[in-house]
Motif scaffolding. Sequence first.
Motif, mmCIF file in Angstrom:
data_model
loop_
_atom_site.group_PDB
_atom_site.id
_atom_site.type_symbol
_atom_site.label_atom_id
_atom_site.label_comp_id
_atom_site.label_asym_id
_atom_site.label_seq_id
_atom_site.Cartn_x
_atom_site.Cartn_y
_atom_site.Cartn_z
ATOM 1 N N ARG A 80 67.131 27.216 40.117
ATOM 2 C CA ARG A 80 67.011 28.080 38.942
ATOM 3 C C ARG A 80 65.592 28.068 38.397
ATOM 4 O O ARG A 80 65.063 29.112 38.000
ATOM 5 N N GLN A 81 64.953 26.894 38.348
ATOM 6 C CA GLN A 81 63.590 26.803 37.832
ATOM 7 C C GLN A 81 62.619 27.583 38.715
ATOM 8 O O GLN A 81 61.730 28.274 38.217
ATOM 9 N N VAL A 82 62.772 27.456 40.016
ATOM 10 C CA VAL A 82 61.898 28.191 40.946
ATOM 11 C C VAL A 82 62.117 29.693 40.792
ATOM 12 O O VAL A 82 61.156 30.469 40.797
ATOM 13 N N LEU A 83 63.366 30.114 40.625
ATOM 14 C CA LEU A 83 63.660 31.532 40.431
ATOM 15 C C LEU A 83 63.026 32.053 39.134
ATOM 16 O O LEU A 83 62.406 33.116 39.124
ATOM 17 N N THR A 86 59.308 32.299 39.633
ATOM 18 C CA THR A 86 58.981 33.449 40.481
ATOM 19 C C THR A 86 59.017 34.741 39.671
ATOM 20 O O THR A 86 58.123 35.582 39.797
ATOM 21 N N HIS A 87 60.038 34.899 38.833
ATOM 22 C CA HIS A 87 60.114 36.090 37.983
ATOM 23 C C HIS A 87 58.937 36.139 37.014
ATOM 24 O O HIS A 87 58.377 37.202 36.764
ATOM 25 N N TRP A 88 58.574 34.995 36.454
ATOM 26 C CA TRP A 88 57.438 34.933 35.543
ATOM 27 C C TRP A 88 56.161 35.374 36.258
ATOM 28 O O TRP A 88 55.376 36.150 35.719
ATOM 29 N N ARG A 92 53.734 38.641 35.497
ATOM 30 C CA ARG A 92 52.290 38.520 35.277
ATOM 31 C C ARG A 92 51.517 39.440 36.218
ATOM 32 O O ARG A 92 50.542 40.066 35.821
ATOM 33 N N ARG A 93 51.930 39.513 37.461
ATOM 34 C CA ARG A 93 51.253 40.392 38.424
ATOM 35 C C ARG A 93 51.392 41.854 38.022
ATOM 36 O O ARG A 93 50.432 42.620 38.099
ATOM 37 N N ARG A 94 52.608 42.233 37.603
ATOM 38 C CA ARG A 94 52.808 43.612 37.149
ATOM 39 C C ARG A 94 51.932 43.920 35.941
ATOM 40 O O ARG A 94 51.338 44.996 35.861
ATOM 41 N N GLU A 95 51.845 42.993 35.014
ATOM 42 C CA GLU A 95 51.013 43.189 33.822
ATOM 43 C C GLU A 95 49.535 43.302 34.199
ATOM 44 O O GLU A 95 48.815 44.141 33.664
#
Length: 106
Positions: A80-83, A86-88, A92-95
């Motif tokens: 869950r932490q890795v997921l 990854t979403h975070w 950030r990349r999209r931003e």
Amino acid sequence: MYAESDRRPLGSRAPRFIKASKPLHRTWQVVIFVLGLAIVAGGVVLLPLPGPGWLVIFAGIGLWATEFPWAQRVLRWTKRQVLEWTHWLQDRRRERRRRKEVERVR
């Protein structure tokens, strides 16, 4: 948000014939624990050295998770932490891409 593996019941995944015999199952657990301990220890040794230390540690925990509920909970928490991480990172990349597009338009 939870993976399919989070819904599976905790507990031993040893074959039925091993679970049927209490002494055999206990021996199986000891062997799994010792092998997992050796793998985790190898991963700890690899941490300061060039090599996949964390990957080896998680492999050892994964081996333990085939037999011990506490290790299954640790592995689920880690997944869950890795997921979430990854979403975070994806956000950030999209931003960052969005900012570059705005700057390029100006």
